[in-house]
Write an enzyme that holds these catalytic residues in place. Structure first.
Site, PDB file in Angstrom:
ATOM      1  N   ASP A  79       0.821  -1.206   0.000  1.00  0.00           N
ATOM      2  CA  ASP A  79       0.000   0.000   0.000  1.00  0.00           C
ATOM      3  C   ASP A  79       0.857   1.259   0.000  1.00  0.00           C
ATOM      4  OD1 ASP A  79       0.841  -0.667   2.631  1.00  0.00           O
ATOM      5  OD2 ASP A  79      -0.652   0.686   3.485  1.00  0.00           O
ATOM      6  N   GLU A 140       0.199  -1.211   5.787  1.00  0.00           N
ATOM      7  CA  GLU A 140       1.351  -0.725   6.559  1.00  0.00           C
ATOM      8  C   GLU A 140       1.207   0.761   6.842  1.00  0.00           C
ATOM      9  OE1 GLU A 140       5.461   0.825   7.339  1.00  0.00           O
ATOM     10  OE2 GLU A 140       3.999   1.428   5.817  1.00  0.00           O
TER      11      GLU A 140
END
Length: 373
Positions: A79, A140
């Site tokens: 991400d 994350e």
């Protein structure tokens, strides 16, 4: 041995694949295809049910060509932060940049590209290697939610490396702090600010008095603390009956972290008692600290690999957290490695192509030096 043009092309492909945190489905499917083509057995865990993100974590396992070799793992995240949709990268004077309206997404797609090219190179050149595991996390950038939801039983490695730090290739993060978040809800008593303010108890005043008593900023070389959000009140003519404050503390030393958190909690409780308010505190440990010495095997492997690619290793103590903290907390020795990206989380982010190439070389070297006990 790496194919620099192929690496650059793949990096450009990855950054043009939208994957803002929470919306990882498209990049997850693309990575599944790429890893399967490289010979990995790929599974997606069910962490999305817990995190609410667009995908779970990917756990990919590649059987080694050597018996008895240590089992190693690498981790990167799929991400990005926002604005990260419709990224239009360009190559300019040795850097990859965005058009300035979005981030670039090199955090952590540079790490992903380096892993893919490094492993592809190892297999193409038929270099011997032990078992390799990749843990590609979702979420994350949303507080490490993917790695925190990862079942530790899925980590079948002896030690590993996170490809997810700023700084040039050759920087080795051997120590990183634990983080604690403190969410305070302060309940006072409303009153008219002009007619009868003495009948009120200002929640904002309570919060302010508490904050004024807290040590904040740089506490020492291992410890920091910060007030991140402060909300309260409804109008200037109303004594505020409610306020909320979000704060954090970090330290690479658990005893110092506890002392700092205790002081912040005590400041809230004392201010509430003095002014006749009530405070509710939610104290959450977000991730644990890790710390390794130069003599630890995982550090020695990283140092040897950095030297193997012609760089001078530099051991760094970080002030930030990453998936490495979470996985190291499960007892899997892990260091975080510099990938070389610059100005991350901003629209001026850029990725030096030389560092991208070196990051891929480092993956090859890490696999090579890790194949021996």
């Amino acid at each position: 041995m790496i194919n620099e043009q192929r690496l650059l092309d793949e990096f450009l492909e990855l950054v043009q694949t939208d994957s803002e945190t929470g919306e990882e489905r498209t990049i997850c499917e693309l990575l599944k295809e790429k890893l399967t083509a490289l010979g990995f057995h790929v599974t997606e865990d069910d962490s999305a049910k817990q995190t609410g993100h667009g995908a779970g974590n990917l756990i990919a396992n590649l059987e080694g060509t050597m018996e008895g070799a240590p089992r190693i793992y690498f981790t990167s995240h799929m991400d990005t932060v926002s604005p990260g949709k419709g990224i239009k990268p360009a190559v300019e004077n040795g850097w990859v940049v965005s058009d300035g309206s979005t981030i670039l997404g090199s955090d952590d797609k540079a790490g992903l590209a380096a892993l893919l090219e490094g492993i592809r190179t190892v297999r193409e050149h038929q270099l011997p290697y032990g078992p390799v595991q990749l843990i590609i996390t979702a979420g994350e950038e949303s507080g490490l939610v993917g790695s925190k939801a990862l079942d530790p039983e899925l980590i079948r490695s002896d030690f590993g490396f996170a490809m997810d730090s700023n700084g040039p290739v050759g920087h080795i993060i051997t120590s990183a702090p634990s983080q604690v978040k403190i969410f305070a809800k302060i309940y006072g008593r409303a009153a008219h600010a002009g007619v009868n303010p003495e009948d009120g108890v200002s929640a904002i005043q309570v919060a302010s008095r508490a904050i004024a008593k807290m040590p904040l900023g740089r506490i020492d070389d291992e410890t920091t603390a910060n007030i991140g959000q402060f909300r309260g009140g409804t109008a200037s003519n109303v004594v505020s009956e409610y306020a909320e404050v979000l704060a954090e503390a970090r330290s690479r030393n658990e005893a110092k972290l506890k002392k700092q958190v205790d002081r912040m909690v005590e400041a809230y409780e004392k201010a509430a008692e003095e002014l006749g308010a009530r405070v509710e505190l939610d104290v959450d440990v977000m991730y644990p600290a890790f710390q390794y010495e130069e003599s630890d095997p995982v550090v020695q492997k990283a140092v040897a690999a950095v030297k193997k690619i012609g760089r001078q290793p530099k051991l760094i103590a970080s002030g930030g957290g990453s998936d490495a903290n979470v996985i190291a907390g499960h007892g899997i020795p892990t260091v975080n490695l510099g990938v070389g990206y610059e100005n991350i989380h901003t629209t001026s982010e850029r990725m030096p192509i030389e560092e991208l190439n070196k990051a891929a070389e480092l993956v090859v070297a890490l696999i090579d030096v890790s194949k021996e006990q």
